[in-house]
Design a protein around this motif. Sequence first.
Motif, PDB file in Angstrom:
ATOM      1  N   SER A 153       0.830  -1.213   0.000  1.00  0.00           N
ATOM      2  CA  SER A 153       0.000   0.000   0.000  1.00  0.00           C
ATOM      3  C   SER A 153       0.857   1.253   0.000  1.00  0.00           C
ATOM      4  N   GLN A 156       2.109   1.771  -3.410  1.00  0.00           N
ATOM      5  CA  GLN A 156       1.040   2.218  -4.308  1.00  0.00           C
ATOM      6  C   GLN A 156       0.721   3.696  -4.081  1.00  0.00           C
ATOM      7  N   ILE A 157       0.747   4.108  -2.832  1.00  0.00           N
ATOM      8  CA  ILE A 157       0.513   5.521  -2.517  1.00  0.00           C
ATOM      9  C   ILE A 157       1.621   6.384  -3.109  1.00  0.00           C
ATOM     10  N   ILE A 159       3.438   5.721  -5.733  1.00  0.00           N
ATOM     11  CA  ILE A 159       3.240   5.778  -7.186  1.00  0.00           C
ATOM     12  C   ILE A 159       2.128   6.760  -7.525  1.00  0.00           C
ATOM     13  N   SER A 160       1.042   6.719  -6.757  1.00  0.00           N
ATOM     14  CA  SER A 160      -0.080   7.637  -6.993  1.00  0.00           C
ATOM     15  C   SER A 160       0.350   9.084  -6.800  1.00  0.00           C
ATOM     16  N   GLU A 161       1.173   9.324  -5.783  1.00  0.00           N
ATOM     17  CA  GLU A 161       1.649  10.690  -5.533  1.00  0.00           C
ATOM     18  C   GLU A 161       2.545  11.175  -6.669  1.00  0.00           C
ATOM     19  N   GLN A 162       3.378  10.276  -7.209  1.00  0.00           N
ATOM     20  CA  GLN A 162       4.221  10.638  -8.350  1.00  0.00           C
ATOM     21  C   GLN A 162       3.375  10.974  -9.576  1.00  0.00           C
ATOM     22  N   LEU A 163       2.342  10.159  -9.818  1.00  0.00           N
ATOM     23  CA  LEU A 163       1.458  10.416 -10.953  1.00  0.00           C
ATOM     24  C   LEU A 163       0.703  11.732 -10.766  1.00  0.00           C
ATOM     25  N   LEU A 164       0.280  12.006  -9.534  1.00  0.00           N
ATOM     26  CA  LEU A 164      -0.428  13.256  -9.252  1.00  0.00           C
ATOM     27  C   LEU A 164       0.483  14.450  -9.468  1.00  0.00           C
ATOM     28  N   GLU A 167       0.788  15.005 -13.095  1.00  0.00           N
ATOM     29  CA  GLU A 167      -0.454  15.570 -13.620  1.00  0.00           C
ATOM     30  C   GLU A 167      -0.554  17.057 -13.277  1.00  0.00           C
TER      31      GLU A 167
END
Length: 241
Positions: A153, A156-157, A159-164, A167
């Motif tokens: 988790s 995954q968080i 990775i999500s922060e990097q994608l955000l 963006e």
Amino acid sequence: MKSDYQADIDAIGKIDSVPTILDVVCRTTGMGFAAVARVTDSRWIACSVLDHIAFGLQPGGELQVETTICHEIRQSGEPVIINKVADDPVFCGHPTPAMYGFQSYISMPIVRKDGSFFGTLCAIDPKPARLKDPEIVGMFRLFAELIAAHLDSIDQIAISEQLLAKERAFGAMREKFIAVLGHDLRNPLASLVSGTKMLMRKHEAEPDSRRILLLMQGSLLRMRGLVDNIADFRDRDWEAG
């Protein structure tokens, strides 16, 4: 100097349940030392520790991996459970218990969702303990799976922060581009439209020139319309936000 595996130590430190897990392990088994260890082919690193027997390790502390049973667990992928070293047919002559002074030992592999080996949830004590019990083994297996799930988790968080972040950076570039269209191009386009109208009046009697100027004017008006639409889209986007 920070450990090469400081990110792993920090990741375990972010899991709020780990101290409780180590406390439950010690209370349930009666053992005095429990730890979550990062184990690789060349390193054994304590990530979180509960030490009631003055074993002497703190988070970031290391043991020579070749001297640990966890090294063998990394290779086999199977847990090791010893109630009493002196009576264990496999480990009674093993050098590790004598080196570290324990009689009871349990270590459960922590395996990530992708199948990679992270390390172990382990406990030791200089006294024998009743560990080969389905409830104890099941508890250790559940705790190891819980730690692995938390680590997944955390990744995954991240990775999500990097994608955000990407963006947001893209959004900032888009806003800058739209601002250029909405402001820097409007004035030059207005000047070109006005100049074209003036030229059309000046060359009204010249059919060829007028036809070319009409085409130019049509193109400029379409460009101005596109700029206005993009600027309106940005304004609506801001209002929606």
